[in-house]
Every structure is written in structure tokens, then in C-alpha cells.
Scaffold this active site. Structure first.
Site, short mmCIF file in Angstrom:
data_model
loop_
_atom_site.label_atom_id
_atom_site.label_comp_id
_atom_site.label_asym_id
_atom_site.label_seq_id
_atom_site.Cartn_x
_atom_site.Cartn_y
_atom_site.Cartn_z
N HIS A 241 55.14 23.31 12.85
CA HIS A 241 53.88 24.07 12.76
C HIS A 241 52.97 23.46 11.69
O HIS A 241 51.76 23.33 11.89
CB HIS A 241 54.15 25.53 12.35
N ASP B 246 56.18 21.81 23.16
CA ASP B 246 56.01 22.64 24.35
C ASP B 246 55.09 21.87 25.30
O ASP B 246 53.92 22.20 25.46
CB ASP B 246 55.42 23.99 23.98
N VAL C 177 58.08 17.26 15.76
CA VAL C 177 58.71 17.04 14.45
C VAL C 177 60.18 17.41 14.57
O VAL C 177 60.52 18.48 15.10
CB VAL C 177 58.02 17.87 13.35
N ARG D 222 63.65 29.11 16.74
CA ARG D 222 64.89 29.62 17.34
C ARG D 222 66.14 28.92 16.80
O ARG D 222 67.25 29.41 17.02
CB ARG D 222 64.83 29.49 18.86
P1 AMP Z 1 55.54 28.62 18.40
O1 AMP Z 1 55.42 29.30 17.08
O2 AMP Z 1 56.93 28.25 18.78
O3 AMP Z 1 54.78 29.31 19.50
O4 AMP Z 1 54.80 27.21 18.22
C1 AMP Z 1 53.46 27.15 17.82
C2 AMP Z 1 52.96 25.75 18.01
O5 AMP Z 1 53.75 24.86 17.23
C3 AMP Z 1 53.06 25.27 19.47
O6 AMP Z 1 51.90 24.51 19.78
C4 AMP Z 1 54.29 24.42 19.44
O7 AMP Z 1 54.31 23.42 20.44
C5 AMP Z 1 54.22 23.81 18.06
N1 AMP Z 1 55.54 23.37 17.63
C6 AMP Z 1 56.69 24.09 17.61
N2 AMP Z 1 57.73 23.33 17.20
C7 AMP Z 1 57.24 22.09 16.98
C8 AMP Z 1 57.82 20.86 16.56
N3 AMP Z 1 59.11 20.74 16.29
N4 AMP Z 1 57.00 19.79 16.44
C9 AMP Z 1 55.68 19.89 16.71
N5 AMP Z 1 55.07 21.03 17.11
C10 AMP Z 1 55.84 22.11 17.25
#
Ligand code: AMP
Length: 280
Positions: free
Chosen positions: A37, A150, A176, A187
């Protein structure tokens, strides 16, 4: 020192947003922030005068059997990380702010939402595209930042922005990973130590498929088989799908001739993890 303002209601958000220097970048998240994030926030800070981050665990993108209630939350820690990263405004709408009782309008992207995550999680992308539309309309950012983690979500949102003439530029950022290769995810906190070790099969299977591709393999079924064999050899892993699809259309390939997306969903114990990489 950067000061992060936190707002909840739509009126508060609009008022605070109107006072921000332009251009505004938006990073939508579900919170419990990690370096993945923060890489989006960092890129947003580089490309915008002000960065707005939303934290909303969106109920409409979870199925009744999903982990909505158990989804990890730590707003205080998230706010501290965002302040340090340079974000200006944090929007934390409640479910009632986002979905008042008479809510009845949905955004549905058709074809590209169907396979992969869309097939395994019916209704998921309808929830995502609806909430992202609401975020875009409320915040009116010039740019919005999404993770390649995603991959299908990013593709669906690009399609939606094109189809509905939304005036926001979608920027995607690479995945990342932890030092050992596991893609960062909120998760991952569900994993016990044995599962954490077993979860390495996702990135390992992608790396093996990538090596085969680099050695000249172009048969998509052989690439999928390489990934399946590695995942199936791990007793704590249960494969939901592996895919070798066209990067643009997300249709399954027979032969890899253009850019391809390798992706997968795997249960490690009770935790559903996804990962992907791009070939070519
Ligand atoms: P989430 O909180 O899981 O809905 O993720 C929010 C945003 O962060 C989304 O655009 C995800 O694709 C991105 N995101 C989550 N994990 C990663 C990661 N490991 N590397 C890069 N972006 C991420």
C-alpha cells in the site's frame, strides 16, 4: 511535519478535498496497511500535489461466506503510517456513509470481470467497480493508484474508466514482496508459521513458470502444469485456479505469443491468497 486530516462523512470529505492543492491523487485501500500500500502512496506523492487515501472494507465485494468481519483492521497504525508517508487526507467512510438504506445503483463491467477472480467470487467486481466509482465521484482525483497485485481488478477498473468516460488516470504499481518472495497482503496475518512457509508455493510456482518461459516454453498448458505441480506438492495448499491468459483480454491462451498474465488463487489452510506475474 506532514499533518494528515481524517474524515468520515461525505460532506467532511468534500470540504477537506476542496481545500487541497491540485492535482489530487487517490489511493483506495481496505486498510491494515503494508509496504505494498505504501508504495502506492509514495508513487502518488511523487505524481500529485496532494494525496487522499481511503480505507473502507467494502461489504459489497465480499460474499456472505467471505472474511468480511474477520478482515484485519488497525486504523490508528494506518493513520500514523500515512502521515509519515506524506498523505494529506484520510477518508474512512462507514458502511452507512457508503451505502445508505435506499442505495440502488450499481456499476457492472461485463466481459473482463467474468473469468478468474470474477468466476470464483461472483459479484466481487460489481462491488469493487461500484465502490471505486463512488470514491472517484467523491474525491475527484486526477490520478488513482492501484497495485498489480490485484491484476484483474486493475484491468477491470481501466475498462470502466474508458467505458464511462471517467476523467481519472489509472496508475498501476508493481507487486511488493517479502524478502522470501511472498506477495505482501493484509491477509498474510491469518497465516500460522507453517502456513506462512507453505505460502511460498505461490511465488515459487510463478518463478518456475517464468524460468520455463525464459528458456523458450510457449505452450500455455505446459506453463500452467508447472505451476499446478508445485502448488499440488504442498500439503497445506489447495489450488483454486491457475491461469495463463492474454494480458489485455484475460482470455486463457493456448500459445503465448504476446504479453501474458500468469495468475492464481490458492488456499493455504483457510486463507485465500492470490499472486501473479507478467510474461513478455
Ligand atoms: P487492498 O487494501 O488489499 O484492497 O489493496 C489496496 C491496493 O493496494 C490495491 O490497489 C492493491 O492492488 C494494492 N496492493 C495490495 N497488496 C499489494 C502489494 N503487495 N504490492 C503492491 N500493491 C499492493
Amino acid at each position: 511535519m506532514n499533518v494528515l486530516e481524517k474524515v468520515v462523512t461525505l460532506n467532511e470529505l468534500r470540504k477537506a478535498r476542496n481545500e487541497l492543492p491540485e492535482p489530487v491523487g487517490l489511493v483506495p485501500t481496505m486498510g491494515f496497511l503494508h509496504e505494498g500500500h505504501l508504495s502506492l502512496v509514495k508513487r502518488a506523492c511523487e505524481q500529485s500535489a496532494s494525496v487522499v487515501v481511503s480505507i473502507f472494507v467494502n461489504p459489497t465485494q465480499f460474499a456472505p461466506t467471505d472474511d468480511l468481519d474477520a478482515y484485519p483492521r488497525d486504523l490508528e497504525r494506518d493513520a500514523a503510517l500515512l502521515q509519515e508517508a506524506g498523505a494529506k487526507l484520510l477518508w474512512v467512510p462507514t458502511p452507512e456513509v457508503m451505502y445508505p438504506p435506499d442505495f440502488q445503483t450499481w456499476v457492472d463491467v461485463e466481459k473482463i470481470s467474468q473469468p478468474l477472480e470474477g468466476e470464483k467470487r461472483p459479484g466481487h467486481f460489481r462491488g469493487v467497480t461500484t465502490v471505486v466509482t463512488k470514491l472517484f465521484n467523491a474525491v475527484q482525483p486526477q490520478k488513482a493508484f492501484f497495485g498489480q497485485k490485484d491484476a484483474q481488478q486493475a484491468a477491470v477498473i481501466r475498462q470502466m474508466v474508458r467505458d464511462l468516460n471517467m476523467s481519472v488516470e489509472i496508475v498501476t504499481q508493481p507487486i511488493v514482496r517479502e524478502r522470501d518472495g511472498l506477495a505482501m497482503s493484509s491477509r498474510n496475518t491469518y497465516l500460522n508459521p507453517a502456513e506462512r512457509q507453505a505460502a511460498l508455493v505461490l511465488s515459487k510456482s510463478l518463478a518456475a513458470a517464468e524460468s520455463a518461459y525464459e528458456a523458450g516454453e510457449r505452450d500455455a498448458q505446459s506453463i500452467r502444469k508447472i505451476m499446478e505441480d508445485i502448488i499440488n506438492a504442498e500439503p497445506l495448499a489447495r489450488l483454486e485456479y491457475v491461469s495463463c491468459a492474454d494480458f489485455e483480454t484475460l482470455e486463457e491462451l493456448e500459445i503465448i505469443s504476446n504479453k501474458a498474465l500468469l495468475s492464481m488463487a490458492v488456499y493455504i489452510g483457510r486463507t485465500r491468497l492470490i499472486d501473479n506475474c507478467v510474461l513478455g
